[in-house]
Enzyme design. Structure first.
Site, PDB file in Angstrom:
ATOM      1  N   ASP A  18       0.826  -1.216   0.000  1.00  0.00           N
ATOM      2  CA  ASP A  18       0.000   0.000   0.000  1.00  0.00           C
ATOM      3  C   ASP A  18       0.859   1.264   0.000  1.00  0.00           C
ATOM      4  OD1 ASP A  18      -2.383   1.378  -0.018  1.00  0.00           O
ATOM      5  OD2 ASP A  18      -2.580   1.402   2.162  1.00  0.00           O
ATOM      6  N   GLY A  21      -0.255   5.508  -4.367  1.00  0.00           N
ATOM      7  CA  GLY A  21      -0.869   6.802  -4.694  1.00  0.00           C
ATOM      8  C   GLY A  21      -0.246   7.922  -3.890  1.00  0.00           C
ATOM      9  N   ARG A  22      -0.030   7.678  -2.598  1.00  0.00           N
ATOM     10  CA  ARG A  22       0.561   8.721  -1.750  1.00  0.00           C
ATOM     11  C   ARG A  22       2.006   9.008  -2.138  1.00  0.00           C
ATOM     12  NH1 ARG A  22      -0.972   5.829   3.327  1.00  0.00           N
ATOM     13  NH2 ARG A  22      -1.664   4.324   1.751  1.00  0.00           N
ATOM     14  N   TRP A  23       2.711   7.961  -2.569  1.00  0.00           N
ATOM     15  CA  TRP A  23       4.092   8.181  -3.024  1.00  0.00           C
ATOM     16  C   TRP A  23       4.087   9.099  -4.256  1.00  0.00           C
ATOM     17  CZ3 TRP A  23       6.623   7.350  -7.622  1.00  0.00           C
ATOM     18  CH2 TRP A  23       8.021   7.529  -7.581  1.00  0.00           C
ATOM     19  N   SER A  63      -7.741  -5.496  -4.695  1.00  0.00           N
ATOM     20  CA  SER A  63      -8.813  -6.030  -3.851  1.00  0.00           C
ATOM     21  C   SER A  63     -10.160  -5.934  -4.562  1.00  0.00           C
ATOM     22  CB  SER A  63      -8.881  -5.250  -2.532  1.00  0.00           C
ATOM     23  OG  SER A  63      -9.467  -3.980  -2.736  1.00  0.00           O
ATOM     24  N   ASN A  66     -11.229  -2.548  -4.675  1.00  0.00           N
ATOM     25  CA  ASN A  66     -10.525  -1.678  -5.626  1.00  0.00           C
ATOM     26  C   ASN A  66     -11.270  -1.536  -6.958  1.00  0.00           C
ATOM     27  OD1 ASN A  66      -7.187  -2.787  -4.559  1.00  0.00           O
ATOM     28  ND2 ASN A  66      -8.398  -1.054  -3.842  1.00  0.00           N
TER      29      ASN A  66
HETATM   30  C1  IPE Z   1      -5.370  -2.710   0.145  1.00  0.00           C
HETATM   31  O1  IPE Z   1      -5.057  -1.378  -0.082  1.00  0.00           O
HETATM   32  C2  IPE Z   1      -5.443  -3.441  -1.161  1.00  0.00           C
HETATM   33  C3  IPE Z   1      -4.180  -3.652  -1.845  1.00  0.00           C
HETATM   34  C4  IPE Z   1      -2.996  -3.346  -1.384  1.00  0.00           C
HETATM   35  C5  IPE Z   1      -4.279  -4.281  -3.120  1.00  0.00           C
HETATM   36  P1  IPE Z   1      -6.171  -0.252  -0.192  1.00  0.00           P
HETATM   37  O2  IPE Z   1      -5.482   1.020  -0.444  1.00  0.00           O
HETATM   38  O3  IPE Z   1      -7.209  -0.656  -1.165  1.00  0.00           O
HETATM   39  O4  IPE Z   1      -6.820  -0.290   1.275  1.00  0.00           O
HETATM   40  P2  IPE Z   1      -7.628   0.810   2.062  1.00  0.00           P
HETATM   41  O5  IPE Z   1      -8.679   1.339   1.123  1.00  0.00           O
HETATM   42  O6  IPE Z   1      -6.685   1.864   2.470  1.00  0.00           O
HETATM   43  O7  IPE Z   1      -8.190   0.104   3.242  1.00  0.00           O
HETATM   44  C1  IPE Z   2      -1.668   0.215  -3.340  1.00  0.00           C
HETATM   45  O1  IPE Z   2      -1.500   1.583  -3.413  1.00  0.00           O
HETATM   46  C2  IPE Z   2      -2.020  -0.388  -4.678  1.00  0.00           C
HETATM   47  C3  IPE Z   2      -3.422  -0.845  -4.783  1.00  0.00           C
HETATM   48  C4  IPE Z   2      -4.308  -0.784  -3.842  1.00  0.00           C
HETATM   49  C5  IPE Z   2      -3.813  -1.411  -6.050  1.00  0.00           C
HETATM   50  P1  IPE Z   2      -2.719   2.588  -3.362  1.00  0.00           P
HETATM   51  O2  IPE Z   2      -3.175   2.860  -4.745  1.00  0.00           O
HETATM   52  O3  IPE Z   2      -3.782   2.123  -2.434  1.00  0.00           O
HETATM   53  O4  IPE Z   2      -2.005   3.870  -2.766  1.00  0.00           O
HETATM   54  P2  IPE Z   2      -2.581   4.907  -1.718  1.00  0.00           P
HETATM   55  O5  IPE Z   2      -3.125   4.129  -0.555  1.00  0.00           O
HETATM   56  O6  IPE Z   2      -3.637   5.691  -2.428  1.00  0.00           O
HETATM   57  O7  IPE Z   2      -1.398   5.730  -1.338  1.00  0.00           O
HETATM   58 MG    MG Z   3      -4.114   2.390  -0.467  1.00  0.00          MG
END
Ligand code: IPE
Ligand code: IPE
Ligand code: MG
Length: 245
Positions: A18, A21-23, A63, A66
Protein backbone atom coordinates in the site's frame (compact mmCIF):
# COMPACT_ATOMS: atom_id res chain seq x y z
CA UNK A 1 25.02 -8.89 4.55
CA UNK A 2 22.03 -9.53 6.75
CA UNK A 3 21.56 -11.35 10.04
CA UNK A 4 18.54 -13.45 9.19
CA UNK A 5 18.40 -16.77 11.02
CA UNK A 6 17.91 -19.34 8.31
CA UNK A 7 16.15 -21.83 10.61
CA UNK A 8 13.59 -19.23 11.64
CA UNK A 9 12.75 -17.95 8.19
CA UNK A 10 9.01 -17.35 7.74
CA UNK A 11 7.73 -20.08 5.45
CA UNK A 12 5.00 -17.84 4.09
CA UNK A 13 5.13 -14.05 3.85
CA UNK A 14 2.06 -12.05 2.83
CA UNK A 15 2.24 -8.39 1.85
CA UNK A 16 -0.36 -5.64 1.61
CA UNK A 17 1.44 -3.40 -0.85
CA UNK A 18 0.00 0.00 0.00
CA UNK A 19 0.98 3.62 -0.56
CA UNK A 20 1.54 3.90 -4.32
CA UNK A 21 -0.87 6.80 -4.69
CA UNK A 22 0.56 8.72 -1.75
CA UNK A 23 4.09 8.18 -3.02
CA UNK A 24 3.06 9.66 -6.39
CA UNK A 25 1.35 12.61 -4.70
CA UNK A 26 4.40 13.27 -2.54
CA UNK A 27 6.49 13.45 -5.71
CA UNK A 28 3.86 15.45 -7.63
CA UNK A 29 3.36 12.62 -10.08
CA UNK A 30 0.22 10.95 -11.42
CA UNK A 31 -1.04 7.98 -9.36
CA UNK A 32 -0.29 5.56 -12.19
CA UNK A 33 3.40 6.41 -11.89
CA UNK A 34 3.19 5.36 -8.26
CA UNK A 35 1.86 1.99 -9.37
CA UNK A 36 4.63 1.71 -11.97
CA UNK A 37 7.27 2.41 -9.35
CA UNK A 38 5.49 -0.09 -7.09
CA UNK A 39 6.07 -2.78 -9.71
CA UNK A 40 9.82 -2.32 -9.17
CA UNK A 41 9.31 -3.02 -5.46
CA UNK A 42 7.44 -6.19 -6.41
CA UNK A 43 10.47 -7.33 -8.42
CA UNK A 44 12.80 -6.58 -5.52
CA UNK A 45 10.67 -8.40 -2.97
CA UNK A 46 10.12 -11.46 -5.18
CA UNK A 47 13.84 -11.68 -5.91
CA UNK A 48 14.87 -11.26 -2.27
CA UNK A 49 12.36 -13.82 -0.98
CA UNK A 50 13.55 -16.31 -3.57
CA UNK A 51 17.19 -15.72 -2.58
CA UNK A 52 16.44 -16.10 1.10
CA UNK A 53 14.53 -19.32 0.55
CA UNK A 54 11.01 -18.17 1.48
CA UNK A 55 8.62 -20.85 0.24
CA UNK A 56 5.43 -18.84 -0.23
CA UNK A 57 5.01 -15.16 -1.02
CA UNK A 58 1.48 -13.79 -1.26
CA UNK A 59 1.08 -10.27 -2.65
CA UNK A 60 -2.15 -8.30 -2.36
CA UNK A 61 -2.21 -6.62 -5.75
CA UNK A 62 -5.90 -5.76 -6.24
CA UNK A 63 -8.81 -6.03 -3.85
CA UNK A 64 -12.49 -6.63 -4.59
CA UNK A 65 -13.09 -3.13 -3.21
CA UNK A 66 -10.53 -1.68 -5.63
CA UNK A 67 -13.04 -2.29 -8.46
CA UNK A 68 -14.80 0.82 -7.15
CA UNK A 69 -11.85 3.06 -8.03
CA UNK A 70 -12.06 5.40 -11.05
CA UNK A 71 -12.19 3.48 -14.34
CA UNK A 72 -8.96 5.08 -15.57
CA UNK A 73 -7.05 3.86 -12.53
CA UNK A 74 -8.45 0.32 -12.85
CA UNK A 75 -7.41 0.32 -16.49
CA UNK A 76 -3.89 1.49 -15.63
CA UNK A 77 -3.58 -1.17 -12.92
CA UNK A 78 -4.79 -4.00 -15.13
CA UNK A 79 -2.49 -2.93 -17.97
CA UNK A 80 0.42 -2.80 -15.57
CA UNK A 81 -0.42 -6.25 -14.26
CA UNK A 82 -0.55 -7.65 -17.78
CA UNK A 83 2.80 -6.03 -18.58
CA UNK A 84 4.32 -7.40 -15.35
CA UNK A 85 3.13 -10.92 -16.14
CA UNK A 86 4.53 -10.80 -19.66
CA UNK A 87 7.89 -9.27 -18.78
CA UNK A 88 8.51 -11.34 -15.64
CA UNK A 89 7.55 -14.74 -17.00
CA UNK A 90 11.06 -15.61 -18.14
CA UNK A 91 12.50 -14.42 -14.82
CA UNK A 92 10.04 -16.65 -12.96
CA UNK A 93 10.98 -19.60 -15.13
CA UNK A 94 14.70 -18.99 -14.69
CA UNK A 95 14.33 -18.82 -10.92
CA UNK A 96 12.05 -21.79 -10.39
CA UNK A 97 9.12 -19.62 -9.28
CA UNK A 98 5.62 -21.01 -9.59
CA UNK A 99 2.85 -18.46 -10.05
CA UNK A 100 -0.61 -18.98 -8.61
CA UNK A 101 -3.50 -16.64 -7.92
CA UNK A 102 -6.28 -16.24 -5.37
CA UNK A 103 -9.41 -14.19 -5.83
CA UNK A 104 -12.13 -13.72 -8.39
CA UNK A 105 -9.80 -13.49 -11.38
CA UNK A 106 -12.71 -14.11 -13.75
CA UNK A 107 -13.54 -10.41 -13.33
CA UNK A 108 -10.23 -9.34 -14.88
CA UNK A 109 -10.16 -8.24 -18.54
CA UNK A 110 -9.56 -11.09 -20.99
CA UNK A 111 -6.08 -9.95 -22.03
CA UNK A 112 -4.97 -9.97 -18.38
CA UNK A 113 -6.59 -13.36 -17.76
CA UNK A 114 -4.77 -14.76 -20.78
CA UNK A 115 -1.39 -13.47 -19.56
CA UNK A 116 -2.16 -14.73 -16.06
CA UNK A 117 -3.18 -18.23 -17.11
CA UNK A 118 -0.25 -18.51 -19.46
CA UNK A 119 2.18 -17.63 -16.65
CA UNK A 120 0.42 -20.03 -14.25
CA UNK A 121 0.54 -22.80 -16.83
CA UNK A 122 4.15 -22.26 -17.86
CA UNK A 123 5.45 -22.14 -14.30
CA UNK A 124 3.29 -24.95 -12.91
CA UNK A 125 6.17 -27.42 -12.66
CA UNK A 126 8.43 -25.05 -10.71
CA UNK A 127 9.08 -25.79 -7.07
CA UNK A 128 11.52 -23.09 -5.91
CA UNK A 129 9.01 -20.63 -4.49
CA UNK A 130 5.29 -20.08 -4.85
CA UNK A 131 4.36 -16.54 -5.82
CA UNK A 132 0.71 -16.09 -5.02
CA UNK A 133 -0.97 -12.99 -6.45
CA UNK A 134 -4.18 -11.91 -4.73
CA UNK A 135 -6.19 -10.38 -7.56
CA UNK A 136 -9.75 -9.19 -7.24
CA UNK A 137 -9.48 -10.73 -3.80
CA UNK A 138 -11.68 -10.16 -0.75
CA UNK A 139 -11.50 -12.14 2.49
CA UNK A 140 -15.22 -12.13 3.25
CA UNK A 141 -16.00 -12.90 -0.38
CA UNK A 142 -13.66 -15.88 -0.18
CA UNK A 143 -15.45 -17.22 2.90
CA UNK A 144 -18.90 -16.73 1.40
CA UNK A 145 -17.87 -18.45 -1.83
CA UNK A 146 -16.45 -21.36 0.20
CA UNK A 147 -19.77 -21.76 2.04
CA UNK A 148 -21.62 -21.77 -1.28
CA UNK A 149 -19.36 -24.46 -2.66
CA UNK A 150 -19.75 -26.63 0.44
CA UNK A 151 -23.51 -26.32 0.02
CA UNK A 152 -23.30 -27.23 -3.64
CA UNK A 153 -21.07 -30.26 -2.93
CA UNK A 154 -23.42 -31.43 -0.18
CA UNK A 155 -25.98 -32.25 -2.89
CA UNK A 156 -23.70 -34.85 -4.43
CA UNK A 157 -21.38 -35.78 -1.54
CA UNK A 158 -22.05 -37.02 1.93
CA UNK A 159 -21.53 -33.81 3.89
CA UNK A 160 -23.20 -33.29 7.25
CA UNK A 161 -22.43 -31.14 10.29
CA UNK A 162 -19.76 -33.59 11.50
CA UNK A 163 -17.90 -33.26 8.20
CA UNK A 164 -17.43 -29.54 8.73
CA UNK A 165 -14.12 -29.17 10.52
CA UNK A 166 -11.67 -26.28 10.30
CA UNK A 167 -9.49 -28.36 7.98
CA UNK A 168 -12.43 -29.34 5.78
CA UNK A 169 -13.57 -25.74 5.51
CA UNK A 170 -10.03 -24.51 4.76
CA UNK A 171 -9.91 -26.88 1.83
CA UNK A 172 -12.73 -24.88 0.21
CA UNK A 173 -10.87 -21.57 0.46
CA UNK A 174 -8.75 -20.19 -2.39
CA UNK A 175 -5.75 -20.98 -0.21
CA UNK A 176 -6.38 -24.73 0.06
CA UNK A 177 -2.96 -26.44 0.23
CA UNK A 178 -1.16 -23.20 1.14
CA UNK A 179 0.01 -22.85 4.75
CA UNK A 180 -1.22 -19.80 6.65
CA UNK A 181 1.12 -16.79 6.45
CA UNK A 182 3.73 -16.56 9.22
CA UNK A 183 4.36 -12.89 8.61
CA UNK A 184 2.11 -10.18 7.20
CA UNK A 185 3.75 -6.94 6.12
CA UNK A 186 1.65 -3.85 5.40
CA UNK A 187 3.45 -0.86 3.97
CA UNK A 188 2.11 2.68 3.69
CA UNK A 189 1.15 3.86 7.16
CA UNK A 190 -2.28 2.27 7.57
CA UNK A 191 -2.89 -0.28 10.32
CA UNK A 192 -5.69 -2.39 8.96
CA UNK A 193 -6.34 -5.62 7.07
CA UNK A 194 -8.57 -4.18 4.33
CA UNK A 195 -10.38 -7.50 3.85
CA UNK A 196 -7.20 -9.51 3.28
CA UNK A 197 -6.93 -13.20 4.24
CA UNK A 198 -9.33 -12.90 7.17
CA UNK A 199 -9.43 -16.63 7.91
CA UNK A 200 -5.75 -17.31 7.27
CA UNK A 201 -4.22 -14.53 9.39
CA UNK A 202 -5.49 -15.94 12.69
CA UNK A 203 -2.00 -16.46 14.16
CA UNK A 204 0.10 -14.50 11.70
CA UNK A 205 2.65 -12.02 13.04
CA UNK A 206 1.66 -8.53 11.86
CA UNK A 207 4.25 -5.97 10.80
CA UNK A 208 3.31 -2.44 9.84
CA UNK A 209 5.73 0.03 8.33
CA UNK A 210 5.26 3.66 7.28
CA UNK A 211 7.45 3.12 4.22
CA UNK A 212 5.34 3.64 1.10
CA UNK A 213 5.33 0.61 -1.21
CA UNK A 214 7.31 2.21 -4.09
CA UNK A 215 10.12 2.91 -1.60
CA UNK A 216 10.06 -0.50 0.07
CA UNK A 217 13.54 -1.95 -0.39
CA UNK A 218 15.43 -5.18 0.11
CA UNK A 219 16.69 -3.78 3.43
CA UNK A 220 13.14 -2.95 4.54
CA UNK A 221 12.12 -6.54 3.85
CA UNK A 222 15.09 -7.89 5.77
CA UNK A 223 14.24 -5.56 8.66
CA UNK A 224 10.68 -6.93 8.72
CA UNK A 225 11.94 -10.52 8.75
CA UNK A 226 14.40 -9.76 11.54
CA UNK A 227 11.62 -8.16 13.58
CA UNK A 228 9.57 -11.33 13.05
CA UNK A 229 12.47 -13.47 14.21
CA UNK A 230 12.63 -11.61 17.53
CA UNK A 231 9.04 -12.48 18.38
CA UNK A 232 7.77 -15.40 20.40
CA UNK A 233 4.84 -17.15 18.75
CA UNK A 234 2.86 -18.68 21.58
CA UNK A 235 -0.38 -19.72 19.84
CA UNK A 236 -2.26 -19.29 23.11
CA UNK A 237 0.21 -21.28 25.24
CA UNK A 238 2.58 -19.94 27.88
CA UNK A 239 6.24 -19.37 27.20
CA UNK A 240 7.45 -22.41 29.22
CA UNK A 241 5.40 -24.77 27.10
CA UNK A 242 7.19 -23.88 23.89
CA UNK A 243 9.97 -26.21 22.83
CA UNK A 244 13.25 -24.35 23.03
CA UNK A 245 15.46 -24.39 19.99
C1 IPE B 1 -5.37 -2.71 0.15
O1 IPE B 1 -5.06 -1.38 -0.08
C2 IPE B 1 -5.44 -3.44 -1.16
C3 IPE B 1 -4.18 -3.65 -1.84
C4 IPE B 1 -3.00 -3.35 -1.38
C5 IPE B 1 -4.28 -4.28 -3.12
P1 IPE B 1 -6.17 -0.25 -0.19
O2 IPE B 1 -5.48 1.02 -0.44
O3 IPE B 1 -7.21 -0.66 -1.16
O4 IPE B 1 -6.82 -0.29 1.27
P2 IPE B 1 -7.63 0.81 2.06
O5 IPE B 1 -8.68 1.34 1.12
O6 IPE B 1 -6.68 1.86 2.47
O7 IPE B 1 -8.19 0.10 3.24
C1 IPE C 1 -1.67 0.22 -3.34
O1 IPE C 1 -1.50 1.58 -3.41
C2 IPE C 1 -2.02 -0.39 -4.68
C3 IPE C 1 -3.42 -0.85 -4.78
C4 IPE C 1 -4.31 -0.78 -3.84
C5 IPE C 1 -3.81 -1.41 -6.05
P1 IPE C 1 -2.72 2.59 -3.36
O2 IPE C 1 -3.17 2.86 -4.74
O3 IPE C 1 -3.78 2.12 -2.43
O4 IPE C 1 -2.00 3.87 -2.77
P2 IPE C 1 -2.58 4.91 -1.72
O5 IPE C 1 -3.12 4.13 -0.55
O6 IPE C 1 -3.64 5.69 -2.43
O7 IPE C 1 -1.40 5.73 -1.34
MG1 MG D 1 -4.11 2.39 -0.47
Amino acid sequence: MHRIIKEKLPRHIAVIMDGNGRWAKKNTLKRVLGHEKGADSVRTVVKTCRELGVQYLTLFAFSIENWQRPKSEIRALTLLLEKYLRTELQEMKDNGIRLITIGDSGRLPKTVRDALFRAIEETSENSGMILNLALSYGGRDEIVSAVKRVLKDSKSRDIDENTITKEFFSSYLYTANIPDPDLLIRTGEEHRLSNFLLWQLTYTELYFTDVLWPEFSRDDLIEAIMDYQRRERRFGLISDQLSKE
